[in-house]
Design a protein around this motif. Structure first.
Motif: not given
Lengths: 672, 259
Positions: A214-216, A306-309, A386-389, A394-400
């Motif tokens: 769903e994130k993807e 996870s950010r994506n599948m 907890k994670l879901f909140s 939930l909105f993890r950005s790409e690694d910088d």
């Protein structure tokens, strides 16, 4: 929780998953096809292959250096075997055999004993690694044994003895295991393993899609603003994974048991009345359900994190590996179910499964298994909610890249390349191998100096070398910086109270699950070193305080900085505990590692954790050295056990000191 | 109506820094009013809207939606709010009507109410033809229409549209813009964001200019024109940005052609 909303989410997820052909294939169709094809196909190929081998027959060179009527009878029996060709052995027989032109060389010899009995020695050359050769040998042996029997019977008859005497003792099997149990044993070995893995892989197909997917596809946000509580979303998705995991499991279970039944009946095993009894199936499903819920909860939390599948699939791998290893326990013959085993997840299901299949289980184990799994399960699903909140998850950005605080700009680039979690793990494994081989060797020669050498050569030296080779500034990288005076003043309070608490926790564990005697004796050796006080102090307190800290609070955290401070502290503490190669002290060392990691990362100075580590280690030493003094008796009862009331002041002091430490450090590392 | 008071939203950066995506933002939007959040990409428009829609929790300050506080009554806020983001995805394996019905049910609507509401909006947005199609076969414009219906199926008094016309063709964009106008006529409170000045000019009753997480200016187009003595909204925006840059002593001026 709004049950109606949960069901709306659940129904929709189920519908969506069932419309996905790929998932449908993996969960329903694959197991239905896989086992019959695998098992029946394998069977067919096997029996066909055996037929081919027989038809191939064999050419055998005979070297008959006996040449009597007896040897002639043996050869006659051999020549009766179908597809066998006998040729007399010529001088080139060995080279023919080596070239595989002939399959065996039989040499017949005889010898005569002192009382005049002639016996025959038959040497049969064959290749034990070759199926065809093995089969040839078996046939030769059978033929020769038949000849022997006939000859002996004739001899007996001539001497007027009833040849039946050869069957004087006849052992007959009266197997009390019915066909049910026989099949249960076979199924009980492989089924748990296959079932657990199938359950996990089936559930993971769905789980990765449900949140990471769903994130993807950017649909998660729409769901979050809809009029539904986040908890309801999690539970709805969770039920979806459980349902599909269980469906997958049931399909697998039936498919595999039908195929197995078919295979066993083909193999001639008497299966009259055997089959998967309905009762066993229900018990198994009752036991597998909690495991399904546990897997689902863990998989859902991975999917949420996870950010994506693709990332979710990567994070699922370790879970699959661990589960496979734990599930393999069902292959081991000696391990049986008991109350302790019933507490270990996956292992308990595997053993229970095996016991149920053999109709040899205890209800208490079933309940204990279900109970312990459900407890873990509740923890896991609570964590997922907890994670879901957590919006950061939930909105993890790409690694910088990691920020690598305290490093100068010029060094940062190089450092960012080098300090990846991957490299961190490699470094750790190499260090562990060095410790295991080099450290054990050095300590084996002389414990005292060996320990010191281990600290210096195995732990400290590689850290300094790595920094030198990769041209990284060691002072900044390792946070070798003077701490504030206030911090240093607090550290002893933290260290002493924490050491007491950890020791008490360790004592408590020992009281519940006592450590083995052997182990305690080895640990005691550390403190009975025959050396002056100051050297013991150096070896046990100062050296680890410096060397281990530079590795685990200096170098290691740099590798995991991108995960943030909290995760970093937990990860390095886990590695720190694993590094001690000691399952009994894992928990205490882990707790200590977390504290030390916090002290360094929070204050930005490794000196704090060095002092704390040294104090912690010297306390154990003090307890031994001053064991006889009266003031220590106040705190220690009986056999060097700390008194439990010490926990109260220790908790108070630790809490207060940590609170003050937290406040004065303020969380911001000074840049440069 | 929406009322935002001193809203702050900070994101922790790796290594302990804090980035304020929304920095002390206050504004309001009344019923029957269209308010536009105008700003360049990364100005903090989306974050502001996400906080309003309870996806993010505010770091400090607060806001009310139809009188409900976003901190203390998130569930009520969600029920009174329709939120559409620019690039939301849809569930490809569902049919359009199934998809909309799913969200209607999540908003605790009865099935016949969903059907009625869905049919009305399908009429307005010209989407009757593809209500039974699977979403994966729809075009971008069709999908955006489905998203709009999804977000306001429960007929909320407050609607928030984040860049609703981004990436759409001109006809679909006009269709959607006139739909937003019709929402206003029905007395809804509409907050929408865009970085397209023309859209703001044509649609907004009032404009809130956001830059680097801060509100630069707020008012009707006429009031802003008067204050800056510029005609074009482009120029008005640049005027304020330069003013901000000047006050923050950040050096280089922004030229109009950048927009």
């Amino acid at each position: 929780m709004n049950f109606k909303k949960v069901m709306i989410v659940y129904r929709k997820e189920l519908m969506e998953v069932l419309r996905d052909k790929r998932t449908l294939f993996m969960i329903l169709l694959l197991p239905v096809i896989l086992y019959p094809v695998l098992i029946i196909g394998f069977n067919a190929v096997m029996s066909r292959q055996t037929g081919v081998l027989e038809e191939q027959g064999a050419t055998i060179a005979i070297q008959d250096s006996v040449n009597t009527i007896v040897s002639a009878r043996m050869l006659a029996e051999l020549s009766k075997i179908e597809h066998f060709t006998l040729i007399p052995a010529a001088g080139n027989a060995q080279s023919l055999y080596n070239n595989k032109d002939i399959q065996s060389i039989i040499t017949l010899r005889d010898s005569i004993s002192t009382d005049g009995l002639i016996t025959y020695q038959i040497y049969v050359q064959y290749d034990g690694t070759n199926d065809r050769s093995e089969m040839t040998f078996a046939k030769i042996r059978d033929a020769l044994m038949a000849t022997e029997k006939a000859l002996v019977e004739e001899e007996l008859q001539l001497s007027g003895i009833n040849p039946e005497i050869m069957n004087l003792i006849d052992v007959r099997k009266l197997n009390t295991a019915d066909s049910q149990k026989t099949m249960g044993k076979v199924l009980g070995m492989i089924l748990p393993y296959i079932m657990i893995i199938m359950l996990l892989s089936g559930a993971s197909v769905v789980a990765a899609d449900l949140v990471a997917g769903e994130k993807e596809r950017k649909t998660l946000e729409t769901l979050l603003v809809a009029g539904v509580d986040r908890r309801d979303i999690v539970i709805g998705k969770y039920l979806t994974i459980i349902t599909l995991g269980m469906i997958n499991l049931i399909v697998n279970l039936f498919s595999i048991s039908f195929s197995m039944q078919y295979m066993l009946s083909q193999a001639g095993v008497d299966l009259a009345g055997a089959g998967m009894p309905i009762k066993a199936i229900f018990i198994l499903l009752a036991a597998m359900l909690p495991l399904a819920t546990l897997f689902s909860a863990i998989l859902l939390s991975i999917s949420t994190f996870s950010r994506n599948m693709k990332e979710a699939r990567t994070y699922e791998q370790p879970l699959l590996m661990v589960s496979m290893i734990l599930a393999m326990i069902s292959f081991l013959p000696a391990i049986e179910m008991n109350n302790l085993m019933a507490l270990i997840p996956i292992v308990n299901i595997a053993l229970l499964f095996k016991a149920v299949m053999m109709n040899d289980y205890q209800l208490s184990h079933l309940f204990l298994t279900i109970f312990s799994t459900v407890v873990l399960d509740v923890i896991a699903i609570w964590g997922t909610i907890k994670l879901f909140s957590t919006e950061g998850i939930l909105f993890r950005s790409e690694d910088d890249g990691s920020s690598l605080k305290g490093l100068k700009r010029g060094d940062k680039k190089r450092a960012q390349v080098f300090f990846s979690p991957y490299n961190g793990m490699i470094y750790f494994v190499l260090a562990l191998l060095m410790l295991y081989y080099l450290g054990t060797y050095m300590q084996g020669r002389d414990l005292g100096s060996g320990l010191l050498m281990t600290q210096l050569i195995v732990i400290l030296l590689p850290v300094l070398l790595v920094l030198r080779v990769f041209k990284l500034p060691s002072k900044e990288t390792l946070r070798l910086k003077a701490p504030k005076l206030k911090e240093v003043l607090l550290v002893p309070f933290i260290a002493i109270s924490a050491a007491i608490l950890v020791a008490l926790a360790s004592q408590l564990i020992n009281a519940i699950y006592p450590f083995p005697e052997e182990y305690l004796k080895n640990l005691g050796k550390l403190f009975e070193l025959d050396m002056p006080m100051w050297r013991s102090f150096l070896v046990i307190a100062i050296a680890p305080g410096i060397c281990e800290e530079l590795l685990f609070r200096g170098l290691m955290p740099r590798f995991f900085e991108k995960y943030g401070m909290k995760v970093n502290i937990v990860l390095t503490a886990l590695l720190f505990a694993a590094f001690h190669l000691d399952p009994f002290r894992f928990l205490p060392v882990f707790l200590l590692g977390m504290l030390l990691g916090y002290l360094t990362l929070r204050s930005g100075s490794i000196v704090n954790s060095m002092i704390s580590h040294a104090i912690n280690n010297s306390l154990a030493l003090i307890m031994i050295v001053f064991a006889s003094s009266s003031w220590l008796k106040l705190f220690i009862s009986g056999e060097d056990n700390l008194r439990y009331w010490l926990a109260m002041p220790a908790i108070l002091i630790l809490a207060l000191a940590l609170y003050m430490f937290h406040r004065i450090t303020g969380g911001k590392e000074c840049v440069e | 109506m929406i009322s935002v008071q001193n809203l702050m939203k900070a994101f922790p950066q790796k290594g302990g820094d804090v980035f304020y995506a929304v920095d002390d933002v206050s504004f309001s939007a009344g019923d029957g009013e269209i308010v536009c959040l105008l700003g360049v990409n990364g100005a903090g428009k989306t974050t502001t809207m996400r906080v309003l829609s309870t996806i993010f929790k505010p770091t400090s300050g607060t806001a009310t939606v139809q009188g409900w506080d976003i901190k203390t009554h998130p569930q009520e806020v969600r029920n009174n709010l329709g939120f559409l983001t620019g690039d939301t995805g849809l569930y490809n394996r569902l049919r359009v009507h199934e998809f909309i019905r799913y969200f209607g049910r999540l908003y605790s609507m009865q099935d016949d109410a969903i059907t009625r509401s869905m049919n009305d909006m399908a009429e307005l947005l010209d989407m009757k033809d593809f209500m039974d199609k699977k979403i994966e076969f729809l075009s971008t414009g069709m999908k955006q229409k489905v998203s709009i219906v999804r977000s306001i199926i429960h007929d909320p008094p407050v609607m928030i549209f984040d860049e609703p016309t981004a990436g759409l063709d001109i006809l679909t964009a006009r269709n959607i813009i006139s739909f937003i106008r019709s929402c206003k006529e029905r007395g809804k409170c509409v907050l929408f964001s865009t970085h397209i000045m023309r859209e703001a000019e044509r649609l907004a009753d009032r404009i809130v200019m956001i830059h680097k997480g801060k509100v630069l200016a707020e008012g009707t187009l006429e009031a802003l024109r008067e204050e800056t003595s510029q005609v074009d909204l482009d120029d008005i925006f640049v005027y304020y940005v330069n003013q901000y840059a000047g006050s923050a002593a950040e050096g280089a001026k922004v030229e109009a052609h950048e927009f």
